[in-house]
Design a protein around this motif. Structure first.
Motif, PDB file in Angstrom:
ATOM      1  N   PRO A   1      -4.251   2.832  -3.367  1.00 21.88           N
ATOM      2  CA  PRO A   1      -3.507   1.820  -3.910  1.00 21.88           C
ATOM      3  C   PRO A   1      -3.387   0.458  -3.139  1.00 21.88           C
ATOM      4  N   GLY A   2      -3.215   0.830  -1.687  1.00 23.62           N
ATOM      5  CA  GLY A   2      -3.259  -0.398  -0.790  1.00 23.62           C
ATOM      6  C   GLY A   2      -4.475  -1.066  -0.203  1.00 23.62           C
ATOM      7  N   GLY A   3      -5.494  -0.601  -0.862  1.00 23.89           N
ATOM      8  CA  GLY A   3      -6.826  -1.233  -0.406  1.00 23.89           C
ATOM      9  C   GLY A   3      -7.409  -0.544   0.560  1.00 23.89           C
TER      10      GLY A   3
ATOM     11  N   ASP B   1      -7.868   2.623   7.170  1.00 27.95           N
ATOM     12  CA  ASP B   1      -7.948   3.351   5.969  1.00 27.95           C
ATOM     13  C   ASP B   1      -9.049   4.301   6.021  1.00 27.95           C
TER      14      ASP B   1
ATOM     15  N   TRP C   1       0.310   4.388   7.242  1.00 30.67           N
ATOM     16  CA  TRP C   1       1.690   4.493   6.819  1.00 30.67           C
ATOM     17  C   TRP C   1       2.520   3.155   6.733  1.00 30.67           C
TER      18      TRP C   1
ATOM     19  N   ASN D   1       1.204   0.101   6.209  1.00 27.39           N
ATOM     20  CA  ASN D   1       0.980  -0.616   5.303  1.00 27.39           C
ATOM     21  C   ASN D   1       0.830  -0.230   3.863  1.00 27.39           C
ATOM     22  N   GLN D   2       0.829   1.272   3.809  1.00 32.91           N
ATOM     23  CA  GLN D   2       0.839   1.697   2.552  1.00 32.91           C
ATOM     24  C   GLN D   2       1.933   2.228   1.775  1.00 32.91           C
ATOM     25  N   ARG D   3       3.106   2.355   2.725  1.00 35.39           N
ATOM     26  CA  ARG D   3       4.069   3.002   2.098  1.00 35.39           C
ATOM     27  C   ARG D   3       5.107   2.121   0.942  1.00 35.39           C
ATOM     28  N   HIS D   4       4.840   0.746   0.866  1.00 34.98           N
ATOM     29  CA  HIS D   4       5.348  -0.159  -0.215  1.00 34.98           C
ATOM     30  C   HIS D   4       4.210  -0.574  -1.119  1.00 34.98           C
ATOM     31  N   ALA D   5       3.063  -0.142  -0.860  1.00 31.39           N
ATOM     32  CA  ALA D   5       1.896  -0.744  -1.686  1.00 31.39           C
ATOM     33  C   ALA D   5       2.289   0.109  -3.358  1.00 31.39           C
TER      34      ALA D   5
ATOM     35  N   ALA E   1       1.592   3.713  -4.714  1.00 32.00           N
ATOM     36  CA  ALA E   1       1.599   4.802  -3.639  1.00 32.00           C
ATOM     37  C   ALA E   1       2.176   6.069  -4.059  1.00 32.00           C
TER      38      ALA E   1
END
Length: 672
Positions: free
Chosen positions: A102-104, A109, A449, A451-455, A458
């Motif tokens: 989801p966040g790319g 990653d 985490w 970068n992705q937690r608010h993507a 997610a």
């Protein structure tokens, strides 16, 4: 048998005559203290049987056979094991990629995904191997023990020592010999103490201890002692020198460590297995850890005893004739070892070049390359060793093993090795390389985490589920072994009852989880040191209670504590959920110093009953006897030290001394 006088030689006998009291010069009363006086010559003991040389040519790693002789195909088992490992890793990797998508997929990653696949494959392989071991152990639980076989061939028991406590070593050898006597086969086994000791006081105690051992047992032709003038190539060179001088007289040799014990029954069964399998070059037992007195050692002892047999059976199931060697408590066909296992030096400087440190893996691979089978006798009891008494001592030992295992990267390209032998080396390398990999995974995980937690899209619950599956697979072998023990009444009694067994499993799981982070950082530091060219050296292992102080523990763990505090702060700032997931690691780091101090204290089996093992409940004869002999030798130690002092600085027979004697009426000078 070689008589002691003959073994010493004419030069040594002349030195003994020089020490007679009538020829000693009396020193004046104002002489220097004993510790500052020059030492008198001490008789050297070198007692070996008549020479029986065996040629042991140095092997050429990069020139070998084009095709190995096939032995007992277990290919389907390996296809099943590796195929399932790859399938499970692929499924988990795809799921991880979906979680990260989801966040790319950035560099962090992709790096995290790659590390996850490597680490998951490591866990999946161990899980599947353990599951196979569980099925085999369950099936073998009802098997009846076969009668002790009859053996005909001669075997040598070799105890290489390097600055070890002679009382510990010789007590174990005496207990082994007495167990062989009880089995009626002592005349077929010769025992050799092969010393590389550099400390002259310890060497003297070794030699005199062997003489006392001969006298106590009444078997001078069963015990031999040799101390090398030059300890080239460490333990491997010590064994090789014995092979080239005495090996032709023995079909097999059993390699022992300084803390090894083996029952007479197990030795007979190993010897019989070597006699009846002409293709067998090496048969490795599974040593059970005993005599743990600290909380840390007892935890290792409990875990090894409960989980070890299942893991060993699983490894034996898929390794077949391409098994591994752990350096001790194994029987080796002497002629096969001489023909195939002469170790060369690796080109280049330390730490990767020079003498091969972890020689056992390489010797097993070379034996298999030479057409011999290397097997594991995971079903045999009666093979014992001891564990380091503290986390710090384990880290010191691991530092040396880390260098040796990483050095195997230079052996992997050797020509003619079986691919399973290479697999053993790769697994040995990864046993240390996984620590920096886990560290990198955690660091990248924190970055991802954040970068992705608010993507958008997610799904934290999916990440939590994958994390749960991974941890379940990691813990599954322990749970399977505990379940099997709980299902058998005899096993429950041997571990002190179901309640103690469950309490031990839970306590071991908690303590090992808390210590995992410190071990990860210690092993990561060891890998970095090796890669930077720092040599580990060669020191005797600590085997008794270390009594680590809080100040010493703080010096060793202060960086770990700082890392733990920093992790708590960063993870808490990012997301409390991330901190909750990693709390065992964070707590283990923050409290690493007091945890090491606490677990290094002696507890004993009788005080709490925690971590009780079958060897505590009903000690085998060889263990009980070795313990009794060590206690007796501890009681005699003060007298032996005084005798040794007198031999270094004898009492002058006719030297006058002035003694002040007090009487009720007067004081008088008395000449004596």
């Amino acid at each position: 048998m070689v008589g002691l006088s003959r073994a010493m030689g004419p030069a040594t006998r002349r030195r003994r005559r020089k020490l007679r009291p009538s020829r000693l010069k009396v020193a004046p009363q104002a002489a220097a203290p004993v510790s500052q006086r020059p030492r008198a010559p001490y008789p050297a003991l070198r007692s070996l049987p008549d020479p029986a040389p065996l040629d042991m040519p140095e092997q050429r790693l990069y020139k070998g056979p084009n095709r190995l002789t096939p032995i007992l195909d277990v290919g389907l088992r390996r296809v099943l094991l590796i195929g399932l490992t790859l399938a499970m890793t692929a499924a988990a990797g795809l799921r991880m990629a979906e979680i990260l998508a989801p966040g790319g997929l950035g560099l962090a990653d992709l790096g995290m995904l790659a590390l996850f696949c490597i680490l998951f494959a490591w866990i999946a392989f161990a899980f599947l191997s353990g599951a196979a071991g569980l099925l085999l152990s369950w099936r073998a639980a009802g098997e009846r023990w076969r009668p002790r076989p009859v053996i005909l061939t001669r075997t040598a028991l070799l105890a290489p020592v390097y600055n070890e406590d002679p009382d510990r070593v010789l007590a174990g050898l005496e207990a082994i010999y007495e167990d062989l006597v009880a089995c009626g086969v002592a005349e077929l086994y010769d025992i050799f103490v092969l010393s590389d000791t550099r400390d002259p006081d310890i060497a003297r105690a070794e030699a005199t201890g062997v003489l006392r051992l001969r006298a106590r047992t009444g078997a001078p032709d069963r015990f031999f002692y040799r101390r090398r003038a030059l300890n080239c190539d460490r333990k491997a060179g010590n064994i090789a020198e014995w092979v080239t001088s005495c090996g032709a007289d023995y079909q097999g040799m059993v390699i022992l460590d300084a803390d090894s014990l083996m029952s007479g029954d197990t030795l007979v069964r190993l010897t019989s297995a070597l006699e009846h399998d002409p293709k067998a070059g090496l048969i490795q037992t599974l040593p059970t850890i005993i005599n743990g007195s600290t909380l840390f050692a007892r935890m290792q002892q409990f875990a090894g005893r409960l989980y070890g047999p299942m893991v060993a059976r699983g490894q034996a199931w898929w390794s077949g004739a391409e098994g591994n060697y752990w350096g001790h408590n194994a029987i080796i066909r002497t002629q096969a070892f001489a023909a195939c296992a002469g170790l060369p030096h690796i080109r280049g400087g330390k730490p990767f070049g020079g003498h091969i440190l972890s020689h056992d893996f390489v010797e097993a691979a070379l034996l298999r390359r030479g057409g011999w089978a290397v097997r594991m006798a995971a079903h045999l009891d009666g093979s014992y060793e001891e564990a380091p008494p503290s986390l710090v001592d384990m880290a010191v030992r691991d530092r040396r093993w880390c260098q040796g295992n990483l050095q195997h990267s230079a052996v992997l390209p050797a020509k003619g090795l079986h691919w399973v032998s290479r697999l053993h080396m790769v697994r040995g390398i990864l046993s240390y390389a996984t620590s920096p990999l886990w560290l990198g995974f955690l660091i990248l995980g924190g970055i991802v985490w954040a970068n992705q937690r608010h993507a958008p899209g997610a799904d934290p619950s999916a990440a939590l589920a994958l994390f749960g599956v991974t941890m379940a697979m990691l813990m599954a072998p322990k749970a399977m072994a505990a379940a099997m023990a709980l299902s058998q009444a005899g096993a429950r009694r041997a571990y002190g009852g179901a309640l103690r067994l469950v309490a031990g499993v839970v306590a071991e799981l908690i303590l090992s989880s808390l210590m995992a982070a410190s071990m990860m950082l210690m092993q990561s530091r060891a890998v970095i040191d090796v890669l930077l060219g720092r040599d580990s050296g060669w020191n005797a292992q600590t085997r008794d209670d270390p009594q680590i102080s809080l100040a010493d523990a703080w010096r060793r763990h202060r960086r770990h504590t700082a890392v733990g505090v920093a992790w708590v702060a960063l993870a808490g700032a990012l997301d409390p959920m991330l901190l909750a997931w990693t709390s065992p690691l964070a707590l283990g780091l923050v409290f690493s110093a007091p945890l090491t101090v606490w677990t290094s204290r002696a507890v004993g089996a009788g005080r709490s009953g925690l971590f009780r093992t079958p060897e505590d409940t009903a000690p085998p004869r060889v263990i009980s006897r070795a313990t009794a002999l060590r206690l007796r030798q501890d009681g005699e130690r003060a007298a032996r030290l005084e005798i040794d002092r007198l031999m270094v600085d004898p009492v002058p027979p006719y030297a006058p001394a002035i003694v002040r004697v007090e009487t009720p009426r007067q004081e008088a000078d008395v000449i004596s």
